[in-house]
Design an enzyme around this catalytic site. Structure first.
Site, PDB file in Angstrom:
ATOM      1  N   TYR A 138       0.653  -1.630   0.236  1.00 31.59           N
ATOM      2  CA  TYR A 138      -0.167   0.081   0.558  1.00 31.59           C
ATOM      3  C   TYR A 138       1.387   1.104   0.074  1.00 31.59           C
ATOM      4  CZ  TYR A 138      -4.116  -3.486   1.373  1.00 31.59           C
ATOM      5  OH  TYR A 138      -5.270  -4.256   0.719  1.00 31.59           O
ATOM      6  N   LYS A 195       2.214 -15.966   3.724  1.00 32.51           N
ATOM      7  CA  LYS A 195       2.053 -16.317   2.229  1.00 32.51           C
ATOM      8  C   LYS A 195       3.663 -16.952   2.044  1.00 32.51           C
ATOM      9  CE  LYS A 195       0.408 -17.964  -1.066  1.00 32.51           C
ATOM     10  NZ  LYS A 195      -0.278 -20.002  -1.020  1.00 32.51           N
ATOM     11  N   ASP A 228      -3.838 -18.388   2.960  1.00 35.56           N
ATOM     12  CA  ASP A 228      -5.224 -19.699   1.639  1.00 35.56           C
ATOM     13  C   ASP A 228      -5.423 -20.188   3.134  1.00 35.56           C
ATOM     14  OD1 ASP A 228      -2.402 -20.275   1.848  1.00 35.56           O
ATOM     15  OD2 ASP A 228      -2.434 -21.022  -0.414  1.00 35.56           O
ATOM     16  N   ASP A 252      -6.206  -6.503   5.154  1.00 33.45           N
ATOM     17  CA  ASP A 252      -7.738  -5.970   4.525  1.00 33.45           C
ATOM     18  C   ASP A 252      -8.318  -7.338   3.873  1.00 33.45           C
ATOM     19  OD1 ASP A 252      -9.306  -4.214   3.476  1.00 33.45           O
ATOM     20  OD2 ASP A 252      -7.379  -3.630   1.777  1.00 33.45           O
ATOM     21  N   ASP A 256     -12.246  -8.707   6.187  1.00 36.07           N
ATOM     22  CA  ASP A 256     -13.967  -8.564   5.329  1.00 36.07           C
ATOM     23  C   ASP A 256     -14.371  -9.792   5.503  1.00 36.07           C
ATOM     24  OD1 ASP A 256     -13.358  -5.912   3.890  1.00 36.07           O
ATOM     25  OD2 ASP A 256     -14.609  -6.246   2.208  1.00 36.07           O
TER      26      ASP A 256
END
Ligand code: ATP
Length: 359
Positions: A138, A195, A228, A252, A256
């Protein structure tokens, strides 16, 4: 922060879309709680930008840091501003320029009826995601070359500094040590989500720092999960999570998904925190243009966010009363339609304010 008797000064930036509807409700509820705070409202957002091209006035961020104890923000984003430049400069500006490095997102299920999963009870969904808030992909590092040609190249750099990784991981361990679950039992475990099997360089730094910092907290259990796998587990068995620490982008995305577990984006609260500095609190949802201006947005995410802010400022009893009132509203279906009620934004907010005022 320890409770003192001084009036706390709160900067309020409602912003755009449903931010302009839910933040006034949060303010009513804070007023009803009789917390010793005073509000100063700012008109930063799309309307102001379209009027005079100002996103953040000169000295805006230093002024917030200097003159206020906390910031309560709504949402930023408006279809009339195609580039979304104002949203980026205001929201990412506050996070980056005020160095609010810890994005704290509690994930709590208030009532089983709100969870789309079968046989999941409130005790099964009570964890917190600590998202790194100032680095990662970001930072806007990278660029586009040969734009508009068949040879176009776009790069987006994933920035991970030793200092940034270490401070967010340490924040997660400190948080675990200092906070309890809703039922009063201690938090016990910090899980790092990355990851590192594919993003090996950044992953290596996170892995090494996680081990080093964990060694300072021998009483706290540690765990690791690839992002994942974590998504799958969050749906299969959310009860296994306690404190989750992760980078900016994964935080982020997974919050959600986590908001889905607690009844949707309208229920999720967050704080953007730098211990000892002026911190900013905002609901997880955005400006939601399709439902803006219709008095249908759920104000509970913003109201729970204001409780989080009050608790951060030392008004823990007032915060607890607000949370209890939201729980009551959910149980009695005094809510907006997204979570099964029939009330509008204003009516749902007024119900909470009334209940908090009578406590
Ligand atoms: P932005 O660009 O500002 O992030 P967005 O519309 O892309 O806005 P969100 O605002 O997070 O993203 O919302 C996505 C959808 O989730 C909304 O269109 C709406 O249907 C739902 N939603 C979000 N917040 C709420 C809320 N407070 N109450 C009810 N529904 C909500």
């Amino acid at each position: 922060m320890a409770q003192d008797n001084s009036t706390k000064r709160i900067a309020v930036i409602a912003g755009d879309g449903i931010g302009k509807e839910v933040i006034p409700q949060a303010l009513e509820v804070i007023r009803a709680s009789r917390s010793n705070v005073e509000f100063t409202e700012f008109d930063w957002g799309a309307d102001r930008f379209l009027r005079d091209r100002t996103t953040v006035p000169p000295d805006g961020f230093s002024m917030l840091g200097r003159d206020f104890d906390a910031i309560l923000a709504g949402a930023f984003g408006d279809p009339r501003v195609k580039t979304n430049i104002h949203a980026k400069e205001i929201l990412l500006g506050m996070r980056f320029k005020m160095d609010l490095y810890a994005n704290v997102r509690p994930v709590r299920l208030l009532d089983a009826a709100l969870c789309p999963l079968k046989n999941v009870e409130p005790k099964d969904v009570d964890f917190v995601v600590i998202r790194e808030n100032t680095e990662g992909v970001y930072t806007d590092a990278g660029g586009i070359f040969k734009q508009g040609t068949p040879d176009e190249i776009a790069t987006q750099e994933d920035i991970n500094t030793r200092k940034g990784v270490e401070r967010i991981i340490r924040y997660a361990f400190d948080y675990c040590e200092q906070h309890t679950k809703l039922d009063g039992s201690p938090r016990r475990r910090v899980l790092m989500c990355d990851k590192s099997n594919a993003l090996t360089h950044a992953g290596s730094l996170w892995q090494r720092v996680f081990k080093e910092v964990a060694a300072e907290f021998p009483q706290i259990e540690t765990q690791h999960m690839y992002v994942d796998a974590l998504c799958l587990q969050m749906v299969r068995d959310p009860g296994q999570f306690d404190v989750v620490v992760t980078n900016n982008m994964f935080g982020d995305i997974i919050t959600d998904l986590a908001a889905g577990l607690q009844g949707g984006l309208g229920m999720a609260a967050s704080g953007n925190i730098h211990p000892g500095k002026t911190s900013m609190f905002e609901p997880v949802h955005g400006s939601a243009p399709p439902i803006a201006g219709k008095n249908v947005a759920n104000p509970f995410g913003a109201i729970l966010t204001s409780a989080m802010m009050l608790s951060h400022l030392g008004f823990t009893q007032e915060a607890a009363r607000i949370e209890a009132a939201v729980l009551d509203a959910v149980r009695q279906r005094k809510t907006t339609q997204d979570i099964g009620g029939t009330l509008g934004t204003r009516e749902a907010g007024a119900w909470i304010a009334e209940r908090v005022g009578h406590d």
